[in-house]
Structures are given as structure tokens and as C-alpha cells.
Design an enzyme around this catalytic site. Structure first.
Site, PDB file in Angstrom:
ATOM      1  N   ARG A 169     -15.171 -39.438  41.910  1.00 53.02           N
ATOM      2  CA  ARG A 169     -15.319 -39.854  40.513  1.00 53.02           C
ATOM      3  C   ARG A 169     -15.896 -41.265  40.433  1.00 53.02           C
ATOM      4  O   ARG A 169     -16.728 -41.570  39.601  1.00 53.02           O
ATOM      5  CB  ARG A 169     -13.971 -39.793  39.777  1.00 53.02           C
ATOM      6  CG  ARG A 169     -14.111 -40.230  38.338  1.00 53.02           C
ATOM      7  CD  ARG A 169     -12.869 -40.137  37.461  1.00 53.02           C
ATOM      8  NE  ARG A 169     -11.629 -39.791  38.066  1.00 53.02           N
ATOM      9  CZ  ARG A 169     -10.777 -40.682  38.621  1.00 53.02           C
ATOM     10  NH1 ARG A 169     -11.055 -41.960  38.639  1.00 53.02           N
ATOM     11  NH2 ARG A 169      -9.653 -40.268  39.152  1.00 53.02           N
TER      12      ARG A 169
ATOM     13  N   TYR B 147     -29.787 -40.638  16.367  1.00 54.91           N
ATOM     14  CA  TYR B 147     -29.440 -39.257  16.693  1.00 54.91           C
ATOM     15  C   TYR B 147     -28.075 -38.917  16.055  1.00 54.91           C
ATOM     16  O   TYR B 147     -27.134 -39.712  16.146  1.00 54.91           O
ATOM     17  CB  TYR B 147     -29.413 -39.105  18.218  1.00 54.91           C
ATOM     18  CG  TYR B 147     -28.689 -37.870  18.687  1.00 54.91           C
ATOM     19  CD1 TYR B 147     -29.107 -36.599  18.290  1.00 54.91           C
ATOM     20  CD2 TYR B 147     -27.585 -37.954  19.516  1.00 54.91           C
ATOM     21  CE1 TYR B 147     -28.432 -35.466  18.703  1.00 54.91           C
ATOM     22  CE2 TYR B 147     -26.912 -36.826  19.942  1.00 54.91           C
ATOM     23  CZ  TYR B 147     -27.338 -35.580  19.522  1.00 54.91           C
ATOM     24  OH  TYR B 147     -26.667 -34.465  19.926  1.00 54.91           O
TER      25      TYR B 147
ATOM     26  N   ASP C 101     -31.350 -47.265  23.166  1.00 54.11           N
ATOM     27  CA  ASP C 101     -31.422 -45.861  23.567  1.00 54.11           C
ATOM     28  C   ASP C 101     -32.908 -45.547  23.762  1.00 54.11           C
ATOM     29  O   ASP C 101     -33.673 -45.478  22.801  1.00 54.11           O
ATOM     30  CB  ASP C 101     -30.799 -44.984  22.467  1.00 54.11           C
ATOM     31  CG  ASP C 101     -30.768 -43.506  22.848  1.00 54.11           C
ATOM     32  OD1 ASP C 101     -31.620 -43.090  23.655  1.00 54.11           O
ATOM     33  OD2 ASP C 101     -29.916 -42.766  22.329  1.00 54.11           O
TER      34      ASP C 101
ATOM     35  N   LYS D 282     -33.157 -35.122  28.538  1.00 56.65           N
ATOM     36  CA  LYS D 282     -34.461 -35.019  27.889  1.00 56.65           C
ATOM     37  C   LYS D 282     -35.591 -35.248  28.899  1.00 56.65           C
ATOM     38  O   LYS D 282     -35.670 -34.560  29.881  1.00 56.65           O
ATOM     39  CB  LYS D 282     -34.501 -35.984  26.706  1.00 56.65           C
ATOM     40  CG  LYS D 282     -33.245 -35.904  25.817  1.00 56.65           C
ATOM     41  CD  LYS D 282     -33.145 -34.564  25.155  1.00 56.65           C
ATOM     42  CE  LYS D 282     -31.929 -34.262  24.308  1.00 56.65           C
ATOM     43  NZ  LYS D 282     -30.746 -35.017  24.275  1.00 56.65           N
TER      44      LYS D 282
HETATM   45  N1  PLP Z   1     -29.700 -40.155  22.350  1.00 50.42           N
HETATM   46  C1  PLP Z   1     -30.686 -39.447  21.779  1.00 50.42           C
HETATM   47  C2  PLP Z   1     -31.863 -40.171  21.192  1.00 50.42           C
HETATM   48  C3  PLP Z   1     -30.624 -38.058  21.725  1.00 50.42           C
HETATM   49  O1  PLP Z   1     -31.602 -37.367  21.124  1.00 50.42           O
HETATM   50  C4  PLP Z   1     -29.488 -37.403  22.297  1.00 50.42           C
HETATM   51  C5  PLP Z   1     -29.362 -35.930  22.267  1.00 50.42           C
HETATM   52  O2  PLP Z   1     -30.124 -35.240  21.632  1.00 50.42           O
HETATM   53  C6  PLP Z   1     -28.484 -38.181  22.873  1.00 50.42           C
HETATM   54  C7  PLP Z   1     -28.627 -39.548  22.902  1.00 50.42           C
HETATM   55  C8  PLP Z   1     -27.250 -37.556  23.456  1.00 50.42           C
HETATM   56  O3  PLP Z   1     -27.512 -37.031  24.720  1.00 50.42           O
HETATM   57  P1  PLP Z   1     -26.730 -35.781  25.367  1.00 50.42           P
HETATM   58  O4  PLP Z   1     -27.040 -34.590  24.538  1.00 50.42           O
HETATM   59  O5  PLP Z   1     -27.286 -35.724  26.759  1.00 50.42           O
HETATM   60  O6  PLP Z   1     -25.281 -36.121  25.337  1.00 50.42           O
END
Ligand code: PLP
Length: 388
Positions: A49, A101, A173, A198
Site C-alpha cells: 500500500r 468536472y 487538474d 483519460k
Molecule cells: N478531473 C477531470 C477533469 C475529469 O474529467 C475526471 C473524470 O472524468 C476526473 C478528474 C476524475 O477522474 P477519475 O474518473 O479517474 O476518478
């Protein structure tokens, strides 16, 4: 780091690191625990972990591409976000964009409601709102640029300067662009996070995340909390993500080339009333995007004429685009944010952010651009027929 270097490092990271058999590709380590030679002296890896060579290989690779001082791979993008906000205390103010998001928005607002930190939701493209919120001396400013789904761009360097003046940490992000499109730590950010689900993995088969810090101390803090909270990712996921990362450069080149072509189609079609894409000259932050980003990305949002019937006609007539959430995979996707990715937001918050029910979001894949254009044009023509 230049895009040329990002593409090369993405391919080469961790190759030829197997000292036992000389394997070109690093092996996967699945063991949950490791031998102590001496019970008083823990080895580099003791329990999976807290540390795992395969997971660390991915974190190191992305850390290198972002120009960080250290990184942690987590079990999802949201686990990375949870990890970063766990640095905050209950009196700390977190500033977030009003159009991030939907899952991030849900996490921030619900943790704030439980008293984990204080929250200010602002339109970060609005300088007045930003100036006002900096007067409240935030501890952390969260940026998502380009934002999901409206592709608004904020000036990372300028916000970092304002944040430094009040000793606030800036987190970006960078999921929508990947390090191939933008490297926020080089613009002054303290932490970058990715949903590696992604573009970084790129094949829509692994949920994962990474948090990259600009100092070793911050990276160690993140690593300590990731172990303490149990947020770290699995070795299998790490192995696949490192495999996907190797083709980041050519994938992003094809994604962005296709996106430019599809934007032309959308702009010129009468079934579309507005196109959101930072590469368009009429995008409000086009000049900033040109300066700050290495490309305009491969996400496009647009508004359709009409209402629900037109939306249903469009998604029902697209054959080369899967109707699905997520983004950044090799396959093209179409999504209706209001009822899909952003349904976690209250309708008022969604409207405030500008996410209308007729907004459509495309994640442009790497298929042949002529096939994509023909498919999109056909579906938009059908929308016109519905709208008659
Ligand atoms: N940040 C953005 C811009 C996203 O589009 C997403 C998911 O669509 C996330 C974070 C969250 O990621 P995860 O789905 O891998 O938890």
C-alpha cells in the site's frame, strides 16, 4: 519540457531497468509484501500500500513529463483529488472553479459541507471575483484549465502570482491536456493532478490518477497521506498505464489534428449554434490558450439548435462516436454533460456554470478524420430534419 522531449521520455521511461534479466520493458511486481533482511531495518519496499515498484515507475514517468519533484499514483483521478485536499485543515479556504468536472464539484462541496475545509466557488475567468476571493486569504486554489465541459481557460501563471502573495497553494487538474499540452508546474503551480483514466492511459481500460508535486517535501507529504488514507493504485493498473503512456505523443498529435477538422465541420453546420474550442479565434481566451498551451486539445463542446428531440436525434445517429462518459481514449465519444458527466451538480449550479441541456461534448479519438467528419455531418443533417 518541449513536446519533442515529452514524446521521447514517454516512450523511454523505465526501459532497461530490469537488473535481473535485462528485460526491455520493466516487469510487473504484484507481491503485497517484501522480505526484511534485518527486522530493525525496513527495506525500500515493505508493504504494497505504501510502495510498489510498478506503481512508482508510472509515478516517476509522469513526474518526469510534468517536471515535478515527486509523484504518487492513486486508484483514480478522484483519489488524487481526495489526497490533495486532505492537506487542508477545517479553517482553510479552498477556491474552486464554478465549472469543473461534476465529480470533483461533488467531492469538494460534500467535504466542505461536512466541515473538512471552507469553500469558495468562483468564475475564475472573472478577474473581479478572483481579486475578491484572494482577499479572504485562501489556503489552496484549484484550477481546471481547460475546464470541463466548456473549455474555459484561466491564466495559470497570473493566478500563481496572486496565490504566492497570500501563501496559497495552486493545484491544476491537467487531465484535459496531458503534459503534452501543458506543464503547469513550469508556470508556478505547486501540484498537478491527472485522471490518468483519460489521455495518459488513453485506452479506456484503467481508472487511475496521479498527483505530482513541485517540491520533494510536498511529494513526501502526499506520499505519506496516500499510504495513510489507502488511496494508492494497483500494480496491474500501473503496468497498463505505463504501457498506454508510451504512445502519448503520437496519440495526442492525432487527437488534436482530428479535433481541428471536426471543429471546422461544427462551425459551418446550421444545426450548431455555438462551438466551444480554445483554438477558435472567437474563443474568449484564445490568445491565452495560444500562449499557455502547446496545442488546443481534442475536446470540443457545442450547442445544438432546438431541444431534447434534437439532442436525441444527434446521439442516435452517430455511429463512429460511442455515447459514453469519460474522455481521452483512442475512440471518439459523444456525451450530453447535463444528464451524464455533470448530473452530480444541482440544476441551478449547472446553469450558473453555463452547462445547458442542449450542450454536447465530444472527445475526439484517433480514427480516420474523414470517417468522423462524414458521421458527424450525417447526424447533424438529421438534426436539421428533426428541427423543421
Ligand atoms: N478531473 C477531470 C477533469 C475529469 O474529467 C475526471 C473524470 O472524468 C476526473 C478528474 C476524475 O477522474 P477519475 O474518473 O479517474 O476518478
Amino acid at each position: 519540457m518541449s513536446n519533442r522531449k515529452v514524446a521521447t521520455h514517454a516512450v523511454r521511461q523505465g526501459l532497461e531497468s530490469d537488473s535481473q534479466f535485462g528485460a526491455v520493458v520493466p516487469p510487473i511486481y504484484l507481491s503485497t509484501n517484501y522480505i526484511f533482511d534485518d527486522y530493525r531495518d525496513p527495506p525500500q519496499y515493505d508493504y504494497g500500500r505504501g510502495g510498489n515498484p510498478t506503481r512508482n515507475a508510472v509515478a516517476d514517468a509522469i513526474n518526469k513529463l510534468e517536471g515535478g519533484a515527486g509523484a504518487v499514483m492513486t486508484s483514480s483521478g478522484l483519489a488524487s483529488i481526495t489526497l490533495v485536499v486532505s492537506l487542508l485543515k477545517s479553517d482553510d479556504l479552498l477556491v474552486i472553479p464554478h465549472d469543473c468536472y461534476g465529480g470533483s464539484y461533488r467531492l469538494f462541496t460534500n467535504l466542505a459541507n461536512k466541515g473538512h475545509f471552507k469553500l469558495a466557488v468562483v468564475d475564475q475567468t472573472n478577474e473581479q471575483q478572483l481579486r475578491a476571493v484572494f482577499k479572504d486569504r485562501p489556503a489552496m486554489v484549484w484550477l481546471e484549465t481547460p475546464s470541463n465541459p466548456l473549455l474555459r481557460i484561466v491564466d495559470i501563471g497570473a493566478i500563481c502570482q496572486q496565490a504566492k502573495a497570500v501563501d496559497a497553494k495552486v493545484v491544476v487538474d491537467n487531465t484535459f491536456l496531458s503534459p503534452f499540452g501543458q506543464q503547469p508546474l513550469q508556470l508556478g503551480a505547486d501540484i498537478v493532478i491527472h485522471s490518468t483514466t483519460k489521455y495518459i492511459n488513453g485506452h479506456s481500460d484503467v481508472i487511475g490518477g496521479v498527483a505530482i508535486a513541485n517540491t520533494e517535501q510536498l511529494a513526501e507529504e502526499l506520499s505519506w497521506w496516500a499510504n495513510t488514507l489507502g488511496l494508492t493504485g494497483s500494480p496491474f493498473d500501473g503496468y497498463l498505464t505505463l504501457r498506454g503512456l508510451r504512445t502519448l505523443g503520437p496519440r495526442i498529435r492525432q487527437h488534436t489534428e482530428n479535433a481541428q477538422i471536426l471543429v471546422e465541420t461544427l462551425v459551418n453546420h446550421p444545426a450548431v449554434t455555438k462551438v466551444y474550442y480554445p483554438g477558435l479565434e472567437d474563443h474568449p481566451q484564445h490568445q491565452l490558450a495560444k500562449r499557455q498551451q502547446n496545442n488546443f486539445g481534442a475536446m470540443i463542446s457545442f450547442e445544438l439548435i432546438g431541444g431534447e428531440d434534437e439532442v436525441a436525434t444527434l446521439v442516435g445517429n452517430l455511429n463512429e462516436f460511442c455515447l459514453a462518459e469519460s474522455l481521452g481514449g483512442v475512440e471518439s465519444l459523444v456525451c450530453v454533460p447535463a444528464t451524464m458527466t455533470h448530473r452530480a451538480m444541482a440544476p441551478e449550479a449547472r446553469l450558473e456554470a453555463g452547462v445547458k441541456d442542449t450542450l454536447i461534448r465530444l472527445s475526439v479519438g484517433i480514427e480516420d478524420s474523414q470517417d468522423l467528419t462524414a458521421d458527424l455531418t450525417h447526424a447533424l443533417d438529421k438534426v436539421l430534419e428533426t428541427n423543421k
